[in-house]
Design a protein around this motif. Sequence first.
Motif, PDB file in Angstrom:
ATOM      1  N   ILE A  41     -16.266  56.556  21.264  1.00 10.68           N
ATOM      2  CA  ILE A  41     -16.796  57.219  20.068  1.00 10.68           C
ATOM      3  C   ILE A  41     -16.137  58.579  19.804  1.00 10.68           C
ATOM      4  CG2 ILE A  41     -18.897  58.140  18.988  1.00 10.68           C
ATOM      5  CD1 ILE A  41     -20.456  56.035  20.711  1.00 10.68           C
ATOM      6  N   GLY A  42     -16.113  59.441  20.840  1.00 11.13           N
ATOM      7  CA  GLY A  42     -15.614  60.807  20.641  1.00 11.13           C
ATOM      8  C   GLY A  42     -14.120  60.869  20.358  1.00 11.13           C
ATOM      9  N   GLU A  43     -13.669  61.937  19.707  1.00  5.52           N
ATOM     10  CA  GLU A  43     -12.251  62.202  19.372  1.00  5.52           C
ATOM     11  C   GLU A  43     -11.620  61.028  18.634  1.00  5.52           C
ATOM     12  OE1 GLU A  43     -11.109  65.200  20.203  1.00  5.52           O
ATOM     13  OE2 GLU A  43     -12.259  65.804  21.958  1.00  5.52           O
TER      14      GLU A  43
ATOM     15  N   PHE B 188     -16.457  73.394  19.684  1.00  6.43           N
ATOM     16  CA  PHE B 188     -15.678  72.936  18.529  1.00  6.43           C
ATOM     17  C   PHE B 188     -16.652  72.250  17.574  1.00  6.43           C
ATOM     18  CE2 PHE B 188     -13.418  69.234  16.682  1.00  6.43           C
ATOM     19  CZ  PHE B 188     -12.383  69.877  16.019  1.00  6.43           C
ATOM     20  N   ALA B 189     -16.865  72.856  16.408  1.00  7.57           N
ATOM     21  CA  ALA B 189     -17.935  72.377  15.532  1.00  7.57           C
ATOM     22  C   ALA B 189     -17.389  71.820  14.222  1.00  7.57           C
ATOM     23  CB  ALA B 189     -18.911  73.522  15.258  1.00  7.57           C
ATOM     24  N   LEU B 190     -17.148  70.502  14.236  1.00  7.98           N
ATOM     25  CA  LEU B 190     -16.629  69.820  13.042  1.00  7.98           C
ATOM     26  C   LEU B 190     -17.658  68.828  12.497  1.00  7.98           C
ATOM     27  CD1 LEU B 190     -14.161  69.134  11.181  1.00  7.98           C
ATOM     28  CD2 LEU B 190     -13.465  67.470  12.897  1.00  7.98           C
ATOM     29  N   THR B 191     -18.181  67.967  13.368  1.00  4.02           N
ATOM     30  CA  THR B 191     -19.033  66.853  12.930  1.00  4.02           C
ATOM     31  C   THR B 191     -20.354  67.313  12.302  1.00  4.02           C
ATOM     32  OG1 THR B 191     -18.081  65.536  14.712  1.00  4.02           O
ATOM     33  CG2 THR B 191     -20.095  64.689  13.724  1.00  4.02           C
TER      34      THR B 191
ATOM     35  N   ARG C  79     -26.192  69.558  26.970  1.00  2.73           N
ATOM     36  CA  ARG C  79     -25.087  70.359  26.427  1.00  2.73           C
ATOM     37  C   ARG C  79     -24.650  69.949  25.039  1.00  2.73           C
ATOM     38  NH1 ARG C  79     -23.759  73.804  30.150  1.00  2.73           N
ATOM     39  NH2 ARG C  79     -21.927  74.551  29.054  1.00  2.73           N
ATOM     40  N   LEU C  80     -25.402  69.040  24.420  1.00  5.31           N
ATOM     41  CA  LEU C  80     -25.024  68.580  23.084  1.00  5.31           C
ATOM     42  C   LEU C  80     -26.082  69.070  22.100  1.00  5.31           C
ATOM     43  CD1 LEU C  80     -22.612  66.593  22.575  1.00  5.31           C
ATOM     44  CD2 LEU C  80     -24.311  64.849  22.154  1.00  5.31           C
ATOM     45  N   GLY C  81     -25.659  69.706  21.023  1.00  2.00           N
ATOM     46  CA  GLY C  81     -26.700  70.219  20.140  1.00  2.00           C
ATOM     47  C   GLY C  81     -26.269  70.421  18.696  1.00  2.00           C
TER      48      GLY C  81
HETATM   49  C1  LIG Z   1     -20.878  62.715  23.529  1.00  2.00           C
HETATM   50  C2  LIG Z   1     -20.332  63.182  22.218  1.00  2.00           C
HETATM   51  C3  LIG Z   1     -19.784  64.455  22.127  1.00  2.00           C
HETATM   52  C4  LIG Z   1     -19.317  64.925  20.901  1.00  2.00           C
HETATM   53  N1  LIG Z   1     -18.815  66.209  20.825  1.00  2.00           N
HETATM   54  C5  LIG Z   1     -18.421  66.698  19.618  1.00  2.00           C
HETATM   55  C6  LIG Z   1     -17.972  68.057  19.485  1.00  2.00           C
HETATM   56  O1  LIG Z   1     -17.920  68.815  20.456  1.00  2.00           O
HETATM   57  N2  LIG Z   1     -17.642  68.507  18.263  1.00  2.00           N
HETATM   58  C7  LIG Z   1     -17.675  67.718  17.152  1.00  2.00           C
HETATM   59  O2  LIG Z   1     -17.345  68.207  16.083  1.00  2.00           O
HETATM   60  N3  LIG Z   1     -18.095  66.417  17.238  1.00  2.00           N
HETATM   61  C8  LIG Z   1     -18.469  65.901  18.435  1.00  2.00           C
HETATM   62  N4  LIG Z   1     -18.894  64.594  18.548  1.00  2.00           N
HETATM   63  C9  LIG Z   1     -18.958  63.771  17.354  1.00  2.00           C
HETATM   64  C10 LIG Z   1     -17.895  62.670  17.309  1.00  2.00           C
HETATM   65  O3  LIG Z   1     -16.646  63.215  17.012  1.00  2.00           O
HETATM   66  C11 LIG Z   1     -18.375  61.661  16.240  1.00  2.00           C
HETATM   67  O4  LIG Z   1     -19.525  61.022  16.778  1.00  2.00           O
HETATM   68  C12 LIG Z   1     -17.307  60.639  15.888  1.00  2.00           C
HETATM   69  O5  LIG Z   1     -16.263  61.249  15.178  1.00  2.00           O
HETATM   70  C13 LIG Z   1     -17.881  59.500  15.033  1.00  2.00           C
HETATM   71  O6  LIG Z   1     -18.626  59.972  13.969  1.00  2.00           O
HETATM   72  P1  LIG Z   1     -20.114  59.425  13.710  1.00  2.00           P
HETATM   73  O7  LIG Z   1     -20.843  59.493  14.986  1.00  2.00           O
HETATM   74  O8  LIG Z   1     -20.683  60.147  12.546  1.00  2.00           O
HETATM   75  O9  LIG Z   1     -19.932  57.897  13.361  1.00  2.00           O
HETATM   76  P2  LIG Z   1     -19.559  57.286  11.916  1.00  2.00           P
HETATM   77  O10 LIG Z   1     -18.350  57.966  11.383  1.00  2.00           O
HETATM   78  O11 LIG Z   1     -20.785  57.259  11.072  1.00  2.00           O
HETATM   79  O12 LIG Z   1     -19.180  55.811  12.308  1.00  2.00           O
HETATM   80  C14 LIG Z   1     -20.129  54.777  12.535  1.00  2.00           C
HETATM   81  C15 LIG Z   1     -19.364  53.498  12.828  1.00  2.00           C
HETATM   82  O13 LIG Z   1     -18.586  53.132  11.687  1.00  2.00           O
HETATM   83  C16 LIG Z   1     -17.215  53.014  12.044  1.00  2.00           C
HETATM   84  N5  LIG Z   1     -16.373  53.402  10.923  1.00  2.00           N
HETATM   85  C17 LIG Z   1     -16.386  54.572  10.230  1.00  2.00           C
HETATM   86  N6  LIG Z   1     -15.465  54.549   9.268  1.00  2.00           N
HETATM   87  C18 LIG Z   1     -14.839  53.349   9.349  1.00  2.00           C
HETATM   88  C19 LIG Z   1     -13.770  52.723   8.631  1.00  2.00           C
HETATM   89  N7  LIG Z   1     -13.129  53.345   7.652  1.00  2.00           N
HETATM   90  N8  LIG Z   1     -13.402  51.475   9.000  1.00  2.00           N
HETATM   91  C20 LIG Z   1     -14.008  50.833  10.026  1.00  2.00           C
HETATM   92  N9  LIG Z   1     -15.023  51.378  10.740  1.00  2.00           N
HETATM   93  C21 LIG Z   1     -15.412  52.610  10.411  1.00  2.00           C
HETATM   94  C22 LIG Z   1     -17.043  53.907  13.269  1.00  2.00           C
HETATM   95  O14 LIG Z   1     -15.907  53.556  14.036  1.00  2.00           O
HETATM   96  C23 LIG Z   1     -18.366  53.660  13.983  1.00  2.00           C
HETATM   97  O15 LIG Z   1     -18.282  52.466  14.704  1.00  2.00           O
HETATM   98  C24 LIG Z   1     -19.364  64.093  19.757  1.00  2.00           C
HETATM   99  C25 LIG Z   1     -19.914  62.808  19.856  1.00  2.00           C
HETATM  100  C26 LIG Z   1     -20.386  62.350  21.075  1.00  2.00           C
HETATM  101  C27 LIG Z   1     -20.976  60.973  21.160  1.00  2.00           C
END
Ligand SMILES: Cc1cc2nc3c(=O)[nH]c(=O)nc-3n(C[C@H](O)[C@H](O)[C@H](O)COP(=O)(O)OP(=O)(O)OC[C@H]3O[C@@H](n4cnc5c(N)ncnc54)[C@H](O)[C@@H]3O)c2cc1C
Length: 390
Positions: free
Chosen positions: A365-367, A127-130, A212-214
């Motif tokens: 962090i996730g979801e 699932f590729a969103l981020t 498995r993360l890339g």
């Molecule tokens: C192990 C792992 C697996 C993952 N797998 C996937 C995957 O399969 N597919 C995919 O698409 N993504 C995946 N992700 C990504 C994950 O969904 C994101 O890391 C997550 O949504 C947070 O985004 P970010 O890391 O860019 O943090 P940011 O959005 O940059 O946030 C940084 C900090 O700021 C805070 N913050 C942000 N906005 C606000 C706000 N408005 N008010 C207060 N605080 C705020 C956050 O809560 C966090 O503490 C994965 C991440 C991890 C760690």
Amino acid sequence: MDFTIPYELRDLVSSLKKFINNEIKPLQESHQDENGCIPEEIRKKVRLRSRELGFYGADFPEECGGGGLSNLGMTLLREEIGRSGLELADSIFGEAGAMSQILLECNGEQKERYLLPAIRAEKLSCFALTEPNAGSDAAAIETKAQKEGDEFILNGRKHFISNGPYADFAIVFAVTDRELRAKGGITCFLVDRDTRGFSLGRIQQHMGGGDRLGELIFEDCRVPARNVLGKVGAGFLLAMKRVGEGRLRLTALFMGMADKCLQLALDYAKQRVQFGKPIARYQAIQWMLVDMSVEIHASRLMLYHAAWKADQGMDIIRESGMAKLYSSEMLCRAADKALQIHGGMGYMKECPIEGIYRKARASRIGEGTSEIQRILLARKLLQDGPLRFF
Ligand SMILES: Cc1cc2nc3c(=O)[nH]c(=O)nc-3n(C[C@H](O)[C@H](O)[C@H](O)COP(=O)(O)OP(=O)(O)OC[C@H]3O[C@@H](n4cnc5c(N)ncnc54)[C@H](O)[C@@H]3O)c2cc1C
């Protein structure tokens, strides 16, 4: 109120436990390396065997070859997977993100190429969103998809994608209308691994270990219009549906992991002797154990209630958000207490708590991070008032 867990679900959990103990555990012990990596062919073997036993795809409807299992049933099974504390057990249902219900949006021809092989454990998805500049603010993604004839040309970069390095196809979100964005300007594409212009970037090393993360890179990647999942412009809703479904799934895993922490801490506290007595006899240790068990119970009630409500066809947006928020923070506290009870041994690689502690940290962090869950829950609280049973 009836809190009885049906016997057929208990039997299913017992069968899963046997599968984990008799087959998954020995496989992990003989194939996991010191960095936590397990070869993909072993994971695929587990997925196919899990399919044979009726676990893989259990939550998909029977009419497409799934098991039609209830949310409560899936919750109990996932809790058991978390409780096993085994990395390889993640493959029983397809690793994070691999088996999203949004694949049910596949149309006739897509079903044959993606949905059915995914349910049969023949193809793995991700699932590729981020993206590097769009995490919590998923509507800000920059990957573009420009229409040209009956193709879309994708350009952009995704990161932190679970299964990214091994997926046979990616479920990719890209902007098709810069003005509309989340309100009709983001589209979802099914992109095969061997499509020209689609390549893997770095494997991203992280504190949970494994490979498995890339990153996924799209450079003038031509995707046929027939590979649009759902409707053009309806991708953001699909992405949010996937993130929403992930909350119950993750909560169940977190619950199981926390339960494992408690069990390990209890066992250790009963046998570790200091100052002439097992440390379980000291009040400071007992209070940590009790606090863990109270929080685990609270979390389990929230989770089972949300799963039961989902099975009645009721909206669980608040319940699942609360359960994910609470269980992820509870798991981090439980892992921390369990490590403390183990003393120096808890810090050692040879102790299972060490790995659970590192893996647990991603739960907040996730979801949807804890902060984002609180923002969404606050919006609902201010709009609809406190959550009540009636
Ligand atoms: C192990 C792992 C697996 C993952 N797998 C996937 C995957 O399969 N597919 C995919 O698409 N993504 C995946 N992700 C990504 C994950 O969904 C994101 O890391 C997550 O949504 C947070 O985004 P970010 O890391 O860019 O943090 P940011 O959005 O940059 O946030 C940084 C900090 O700021 C805070 N913050 C942000 N906005 C606000 C706000 N408005 N008010 C207060 N605080 C705020 C956050 O809560 C966090 O503490 C994965 C991440 C991890 C760690």
